[in-house]
Design a protein around this motif. Structure first.
Motif, mmCIF file in Angstrom:
data_model
loop_
_atom_site.group_PDB
_atom_site.id
_atom_site.type_symbol
_atom_site.label_atom_id
_atom_site.label_comp_id
_atom_site.label_asym_id
_atom_site.label_seq_id
_atom_site.Cartn_x
_atom_site.Cartn_y
_atom_site.Cartn_z
ATOM 1 N N THR A 70 19.972 -49.600 -66.276
ATOM 2 C CA THR A 70 18.670 -50.216 -66.470
ATOM 3 C C THR A 70 18.310 -50.212 -67.953
ATOM 4 O O THR A 70 18.644 -49.280 -68.688
ATOM 5 N N ARG A 72 15.244 -50.086 -68.712
ATOM 6 C CA ARG A 72 13.921 -49.446 -68.680
ATOM 7 C C ARG A 72 14.049 -48.012 -68.174
ATOM 8 O O ARG A 72 13.613 -47.694 -67.062
ATOM 9 N N PRO A 73 14.633 -47.124 -68.947
ATOM 10 C CA PRO A 73 14.763 -45.735 -68.476
ATOM 11 C C PRO A 73 13.415 -45.077 -68.187
ATOM 12 O O PRO A 73 13.355 -44.102 -67.421
ATOM 13 N N ASP A 74 12.323 -45.615 -68.728
ATOM 14 C CA ASP A 74 11.006 -45.023 -68.483
ATOM 15 C C ASP A 74 10.540 -45.244 -67.043
ATOM 16 O O ASP A 74 9.698 -44.479 -66.543
ATOM 17 N N VAL A 75 11.069 -46.270 -66.356
ATOM 18 C CA VAL A 75 10.679 -46.511 -64.961
ATOM 19 C C VAL A 75 11.873 -46.350 -64.017
ATOM 20 O O VAL A 75 11.764 -46.654 -62.836
ATOM 21 N N ARG A 76 12.986 -45.859 -64.550
ATOM 22 C CA ARG A 76 14.197 -45.721 -63.724
ATOM 23 C C ARG A 76 13.965 -44.779 -62.557
ATOM 24 O O ARG A 76 13.438 -43.684 -62.729
ATOM 25 N N ARG A 77 14.399 -45.222 -61.353
ATOM 26 C CA ARG A 77 14.311 -44.361 -60.180
ATOM 27 C C ARG A 77 15.639 -43.670 -59.905
ATOM 28 O O ARG A 77 15.692 -42.520 -59.490
ATOM 29 N N ASP A 108 14.949 -53.041 -63.359
ATOM 30 C CA ASP A 108 14.257 -52.046 -64.182
ATOM 31 C C ASP A 108 14.386 -50.646 -63.597
ATOM 32 O O ASP A 108 14.420 -49.656 -64.338
ATOM 33 N N ARG A 109 14.472 -50.538 -62.272
ATOM 34 C CA ARG A 109 14.373 -49.239 -61.610
ATOM 35 C C ARG A 109 15.713 -48.598 -61.264
ATOM 36 O O ARG A 109 15.756 -47.423 -60.905
#
Length: 485
Positions: A70, A72-77, A108-109
């Motif tokens: 991803t 977006r590591p800030d929103v990674r699940r 993103d996740r």
């Protein structure tokens, strides 16, 4: 056949150990080998897993794994593993394909993870070393002879089973869905994840269901797309039998599409007329095949090869023009379009892996008289597939007994399984998918999509179905009840 209590105990112990929390990932990722269509962001690695999980200290198998992380590591699940179908389909480069299709909110996740299952592609591939003449598409699916006889199938099946025993090496005995599920859990551990989400398609739904049953506590969000019937008494025998139902369910879509273009193809002004044209043409080709250069070992368009082309065409409306054009050319004895023949190496690998999975998962009956009776009845009830779905195959002569019982899918585990299914699927029909839904009970919800073809999520433009899956992957919330789209 049930294996010994000692082996069952060892397998149970192995399962328990594998379900332990993941350690910190120490996997080394490198650039993948260049190839057509590979996204430059895709990275590759390999992991080692036991060939035989009841003997974890013995020889190992190499699994090839890939990922696109991803942005977006800030929103990674976590990770979303793509479980390929088949059995026998590769999956290593699926991340490169799917990053072009998956919604941004999913990308993103999750890190998107691909892999080749054991025995496939770059994961310690197997081959039975079959003679080129035995790689005909109308043998790899067991179509009877033109008159319905199965003596040719019996001879071919025995040759294949003997070749796999002779040439398949030790891995051929350890390719099974339960080992596939164990490999998935080893991938989870190698990635350093406590839980894993995945999207399984076709056979990947059964592999995913078995994993979710064996390792329920390690599953996060499970999407099963185009679902196999999980009947533990029959497993792959039922999958094969379901082709008869699926093709009958799906043909009206092709018939209506072709009838609307009768001025182009001349195959019939309504779906009923198109069906009659197909059956008459297949019967004529049974009697008088046409020369078809490039069409595999036989180099002929037979009735059975037309039936196999029908089955493949029903997977997607994008294939309809190919089949309609082939029928038109054959009816008029015109030049046939160029065939789409898979490469021999790919056929060798797929045949070995699919055969091993289907034969190692469950024992098959070997009575020729029984199969002759089944084929005769099936040809009458389902003429489009001409008895192929219930015919004799290599598993009737497979020299290795199943090492374990097939898995019974149950409702035990978290409610985190979303099934999505076309109402008219040629390969995994809706009637079989309902059995998967029943088996999971309150663990699952099902989304039934009013569409034909094989593959649902992001495959046929159904906004309702696509949105439901995307919402589940993003939020983790299942629909309150089963849904129709």
């Amino acid at each position: 056949m049930m294996k010994s209590l000692a082996l069952l105990s060892a397998a149970a112990l192995t399962t328990t150990l594998l379900a332990a929390p993941a350690h910190a990932a120490a996997t080394r990722w490198d650039a993948c080998l260049p190839g057509e269509g590979i996204d430059p962001r895709q990275e590759c690695t390999t992991i080692e897993v036991p060939m035989d999980y009841s003997a974890p200290g013995g020889p190992s198998v190499t699994l090839a794994v890939s990922r696109i992380r991803t942005a977006r590591p800030d929103v990674r699940r976590g990770v979303l593993l793509i479980i390929p179908g088949g059995p026998g389909s590769p999956g290593l480069n699926r991340p490169s394909t799917l990053v072009k299709k998956l919604p941004q909110e999913v990308l993103d996740r999750y890190d998107i993870i691909g892999f080749d299952p054991r025995g496939v592609g770059k994961s310690s591939p197997v081959s039975c070393g079959l003679a080129p003449a035995d790689l005909s598409l109308t043998r790899l699916k067991p179509y009877p002879d033109a008159d319905g006889g199965i003596a040719g199938n019996a001879a071919w099946s025995r040759r294949i089973a003997e070749a796999c025993a002779r040439n398949g090496g030790p891995l051929i005995r350890h390719i099974s869905t339960r080992n596939h599920a164990r490999d998935i859990d080893r991938i989870r551990v190698a990635l350093g994840e406590d839980k894993i989400s995945y999207w399984g398609v076709s056979y990947g739904t059964y592999a995913g269901a078995v994993h979710a049953t064996m390792f329920p506590g390690t599953t996060d969000r499970v999407v099963l797309d185009s679902n196999d019937d999980p009947d533990p008494r029959k497993v792959s025998r039922q999958w094969l039998a379901n082709y008869a139902v699926g093709v009958e369910d799906s043909f009206p879509d092709f018939g209506a599409w072709t009838a609307a273009r009768d001025s182009d193809y001349g195959l019939g002004a309504d779906a009923t007329a198109v069906r009659r044209t197909f059956l008459d043409l297949a019967a004529r080709l049974d009697r008088e095949p046409l020369t078809w250069p490039g069409a595999g070992p036989e180099q002929r368009l037979t009735g059975n090869l037309l039936r196999e082309n029908l089955l493949n065409a029903l997977y997607s409306t994008a294939n309809y023009p190919m089949l309609a054009g082939l029928m038109k050319a054959a009816l008029n004895r015109a030049e046939l379009p160029a065939p789409n023949q898979p490469a021999e190496a790919a056929l060798q690998n797929t045949a070995a892996h699919a055969g091993a999975t289907m034969c190692n998962d469950i024992a098959w009956p070997n009575s020729i008289a029984r199969h002759e009776q089944q084929v005769r009845r099936n040809r009458a009830a389902y003429p489009l597939t001409a008895g192929m779905p219930v015919n004799l195959g290599p598993c009737a002569y497979w020299p290795f007994k199943p090492a374990e019982r097939a898995t019974r899918i149950t409702s035990r585990g978290p409610a985190n399984v979303l099934l999505i299914q076309n109402l008219r699927d040629p390969s995994t029909p809706y009637s079989g998918a309902l059995k998967m839904r029943e088996a999971f009970g309150q663990r699952a919800r099902m989304v039934a999509v009013d569409s034909g073809g094989h593959g649902v999520y992001l495959a046929n433009g159904n906004a309702c179905g696509d949105r439901t899956v995307t919402d589940f992957l993003v939020t983790g919330r299942l629909p309150a009840r089963d849904r129709s789209c």
